[in-house]
Motif scaffolding. Structure first.
Motif, mmCIF file in Angstrom:
data_model
loop_
_atom_site.group_PDB
_atom_site.id
_atom_site.type_symbol
_atom_site.label_atom_id
_atom_site.label_comp_id
_atom_site.label_asym_id
_atom_site.label_seq_id
_atom_site.Cartn_x
_atom_site.Cartn_y
_atom_site.Cartn_z
ATOM 1 N N ILE A 104 42.058 -7.725 38.191
ATOM 2 C CA ILE A 104 42.164 -6.365 38.731
ATOM 3 C C ILE A 104 41.581 -5.359 37.743
ATOM 4 C CG2 ILE A 104 43.792 -4.539 39.397
ATOM 5 C CD1 ILE A 104 45.600 -6.840 40.485
ATOM 6 N N HIS A 105 41.873 -5.540 36.470
ATOM 7 C CA HIS A 105 41.317 -4.674 35.428
ATOM 8 C C HIS A 105 39.786 -4.730 35.444
ATOM 9 C CE1 HIS A 105 40.978 -2.533 31.649
ATOM 10 N NE2 HIS A 105 40.409 -3.570 31.056
ATOM 11 N N ASN A 106 39.239 -5.920 35.583
ATOM 12 C CA ASN A 106 37.786 -6.077 35.626
ATOM 13 C C ASN A 106 37.189 -5.434 36.875
ATOM 14 O OD1 ASN A 106 37.756 -7.473 33.211
ATOM 15 N ND2 ASN A 106 37.746 -9.495 34.162
ATOM 16 N N LEU A 107 37.872 -5.546 38.014
ATOM 17 C CA LEU A 107 37.396 -4.905 39.237
ATOM 18 C C LEU A 107 37.350 -3.389 39.073
ATOM 19 C CD1 LEU A 107 36.626 -5.149 42.294
ATOM 20 C CD2 LEU A 107 39.063 -4.749 42.767
ATOM 21 N N VAL A 108 38.422 -2.827 38.529
ATOM 22 C CA VAL A 108 38.501 -1.377 38.363
ATOM 23 C C VAL A 108 37.389 -0.868 37.449
ATOM 24 C CG1 VAL A 108 39.884 0.504 37.369
ATOM 25 C CG2 VAL A 108 40.963 -1.197 38.868
ATOM 26 N N ARG A 109 37.208 -1.501 36.290
ATOM 27 C CA ARG A 109 36.175 -1.004 35.376
ATOM 28 C C ARG A 109 34.771 -1.334 35.876
ATOM 29 N NH1 ARG A 109 34.763 -4.429 30.878
ATOM 30 N NH2 ARG A 109 35.476 -6.564 31.228
ATOM 31 N N GLY A 110 34.646 -2.406 36.685
ATOM 32 C CA GLY A 110 33.349 -2.736 37.252
ATOM 33 C C GLY A 110 32.895 -1.765 38.326
ATOM 34 N N LEU A 111 33.836 -1.027 38.914
ATOM 35 C CA LEU A 111 33.500 -0.058 39.962
ATOM 36 C C LEU A 111 33.702 1.385 39.508
ATOM 37 C CD1 LEU A 111 35.017 -1.856 43.085
ATOM 38 C CD2 LEU A 111 32.657 -1.887 42.264
ATOM 39 N N SER A 112 33.940 1.582 38.233
ATOM 40 C CA SER A 112 34.135 2.923 37.680
ATOM 41 C C SER A 112 32.866 3.340 36.934
ATOM 42 C CB SER A 112 35.330 2.918 36.710
ATOM 43 O OG SER A 112 35.564 4.186 36.188
ATOM 44 N N THR A 113 32.280 4.470 37.178
ATOM 45 C CA THR A 113 32.888 5.601 37.859
ATOM 46 C C THR A 113 32.583 5.674 39.350
ATOM 47 O OG1 THR A 113 30.938 6.905 37.243
ATOM 48 C CG2 THR A 113 32.807 7.019 35.775
ATOM 49 N N SER A 114 31.712 4.828 39.825
ATOM 50 C CA SER A 114 31.352 4.842 41.234
ATOM 51 C C SER A 114 31.030 3.411 41.683
ATOM 52 C CB SER A 114 30.138 5.753 41.446
ATOM 53 O OG SER A 114 29.730 5.772 42.787
ATOM 54 N N PRO A 115 31.485 3.041 42.875
ATOM 55 C CA PRO A 115 32.145 3.836 43.926
ATOM 56 C C PRO A 115 33.661 3.925 43.770
ATOM 57 C CG PRO A 115 31.725 1.646 44.755
ATOM 58 C CD PRO A 115 31.133 1.684 43.358
ATOM 59 N N GLY A 116 34.251 3.135 42.875
ATOM 60 C CA GLY A 116 35.688 3.153 42.647
ATOM 61 C C GLY A 116 36.433 2.087 43.429
ATOM 62 N N ALA A 117 37.330 1.365 42.743
ATOM 63 C CA ALA A 117 38.221 0.415 43.411
ATOM 64 C C ALA A 117 39.360 1.199 44.050
ATOM 65 C CB ALA A 117 38.773 -0.582 42.396
ATOM 66 N N TYR A 118 39.930 0.664 45.133
ATOM 67 C CA TYR A 118 41.001 1.439 45.759
ATOM 68 C C TYR A 118 42.165 0.569 46.217
ATOM 69 C CZ TYR A 118 39.562 0.175 50.559
ATOM 70 O OH TYR A 118 39.279 -0.502 51.705
ATOM 71 N N THR A 119 43.302 1.235 46.339
ATOM 72 C CA THR A 119 44.524 0.648 46.858
ATOM 73 C C THR A 119 45.127 1.646 47.832
ATOM 74 O OG1 THR A 119 46.663 -0.325 46.220
ATOM 75 C CG2 THR A 119 45.938 1.607 44.983
ATOM 76 N N THR A 120 46.222 1.279 48.488
ATOM 77 C CA THR A 120 46.911 2.229 49.363
ATOM 78 C C THR A 120 48.371 2.342 48.951
ATOM 79 O OG1 THR A 120 47.341 0.478 50.994
ATOM 80 C CG2 THR A 120 45.403 1.853 51.350
ATOM 81 N N TYR A 121 48.874 3.558 49.086
ATOM 82 C CA TYR A 121 50.285 3.842 48.791
ATOM 83 C C TYR A 121 50.793 4.774 49.884
ATOM 84 C CZ TYR A 121 54.400 5.911 46.571
ATOM 85 O OH TYR A 121 55.669 6.365 46.307
ATOM 86 N N LYS A 122 51.796 4.317 50.618
ATOM 87 C CA LYS A 122 52.327 5.073 51.749
ATOM 88 C C LYS A 122 51.209 5.456 52.715
ATOM 89 C CE LYS A 122 56.511 6.845 49.517
ATOM 90 N NZ LYS A 122 57.298 8.053 49.124
ATOM 91 N N ASN A 123 50.351 4.472 53.011
ATOM 92 C CA ASN A 123 49.247 4.612 53.964
ATOM 93 C C ASN A 123 48.177 5.612 53.530
ATOM 94 O OD1 ASN A 123 50.383 2.743 55.842
ATOM 95 N ND2 ASN A 123 51.772 4.368 56.551
ATOM 96 N N LYS A 124 48.190 6.006 52.269
ATOM 97 C CA LYS A 124 47.166 6.891 51.727
ATOM 98 C C LYS A 124 46.305 6.117 50.735
ATOM 99 C CE LYS A 124 48.532 10.770 53.743
ATOM 100 N NZ LYS A 124 47.679 11.511 54.696
ATOM 101 N N ARG A 125 45.010 6.295 50.837
ATOM 102 C CA ARG A 125 44.113 5.585 49.934
ATOM 103 C C ARG A 125 44.068 6.264 48.572
ATOM 104 N NH1 ARG A 125 38.073 3.757 51.637
ATOM 105 N NH2 ARG A 125 39.361 2.626 53.146
#
Length: 310
Positions: A219-240
């Motif tokens: 997960i850490h590698n995914l986040v830094r691999g997509l930073s600063t664009s387009p960005g990795a995402y998750t959802t919390y209370k149906n909000k991205r």
């Protein structure tokens, strides 16, 4: 030598600067046509077009790379070598115009990570190094004979944006070495291997989703691999929520189910469980909002321990 440069990326500006300062002549720059941007859809010049105007360099913005008028203008520039960085796929009618051919600067150790997103995929896959390759263009994408390569290390927390800057700064030395070799006739190009390598396709929406059942490291590698664009995402209370920076809190142990909140505290931050280990979120962004440090986010968003990110 007369150099024709083809690019649509800010990555190429250090190379353009170096050519302008050299004894070679930059006879023209080819880039994308201007496009409408913003809510009012006003036509805005690209970074590359603005650069060419500041430096009084001829700039061509063809819609059709095979168009007779465009091909005719290229020939009149009388280029001896063509250089392409992060542009469109060139037809043979274009890349064969320069006397000594057209070369590409690609941010990977070819044949590894052929494709549109080599930096992103190298980091997502947890690679410890990447590189730069300069090769001759042919009719197959990223498959031309390699002239020169250079390996460059990737730090364990470096992001794709940071690596792009690092590679951009280091690319002019390699490019100028190749151009000088071509001018002297001192070139030995090596054919690429045909198979057994990783690919780097364009990043699509499905690649951006954080799967909390994966390990904290993945997960850490995914986040830094997509930073600063387009960005990795998750959802919390149906909000991205887009996540731009993380830190591995524990690479082995978990204290709950994947995606569950282990700690939510203004001082300790936000720490989530994964399939293996725990990860700390440091920077994120709500839909339609600006990027925020996690403390600022938690001040305005109460998140309880035991809640889930999906």
């Amino acid at each position: 030598m007369n150099i024709l440069f083809m690019t649509s990326s800010e990555f190429s500006i250090p190379c353009l600067d170096r050519i302008i300062r050299s004894d070679h002549k930059l006879v023209g720059i080819v880039t994308h046509p201007d496009k409408p941007k913003g809510r009012e859809r006003k036509i805005k010049k690209s970074i590359i077009k603005e650069y060419s105007e500041r430096n009084n360099i001829i700039c061509l913005n063809p819609v059709d790379l095979k168009g007779k008028e465009f091909i005719g203008r290229l020939k009149k520039l009388n280029p001896e070598i063509g250089v392409i960085i992060a542009f469109r796929i060139l037809p043979k009618e274009v890349f064969t115009i320069p006397k000594f051919g057209t070369i590409n600067v690609h941010p990977s150790m070819l044949p590894e990570y052929r494709g549109a997103a080599p930096i992103n995929w190298a980091i997502i896959n947890g690679e410890k190094e990447i590189g730069l390759s300069v090769f001759f263009i042919n009719e197959e994408v990223d498959k031309g004979d390699i002239i020169l390569q250079k390996k460059i290390s990737i730090g364990q927390d470096e992001t794709a944006g940071e690596m792009q800057h690092k590679l951009s700064i280091q690319s002019p030395d390699l490019l100028m070495e190749v151009i000088d070799k071509i001018q002297k006739g001192d070139i030995t190009a090596v054919q690429q291997k045909k198979n057994g390598f990783k690919k780097a396709p364009k990043i699509k929406p499905q690649h951006m989703i954080i799967n909390w059942s994966n390990t904290a490291l993945d997960i850490h590698n995914l986040v830094r691999g997509l930073s600063t664009s387009p960005g990795a995402y998750t959802t919390y209370k149906n909000k991205r929520l887009k996540v731009f920076k993380t830190k591995i809190f524990d690479s082995e142990n978990t204290k709950g189910n994947p995606g569950s909140v282990y700690i939510s505290d203004l001082d300790k931050g936000l720490i989530l469980n994964t399939g293996k280990g725990m990860i700390q979120i440091l920077e994120l962004m709500k839909e339609g909002k600006k990027k925020m440090f996690i403390r600022d986010f938690l001040i305005g968003n109460r998140i309880s321990e035991g809640e889930y990110f999906k």
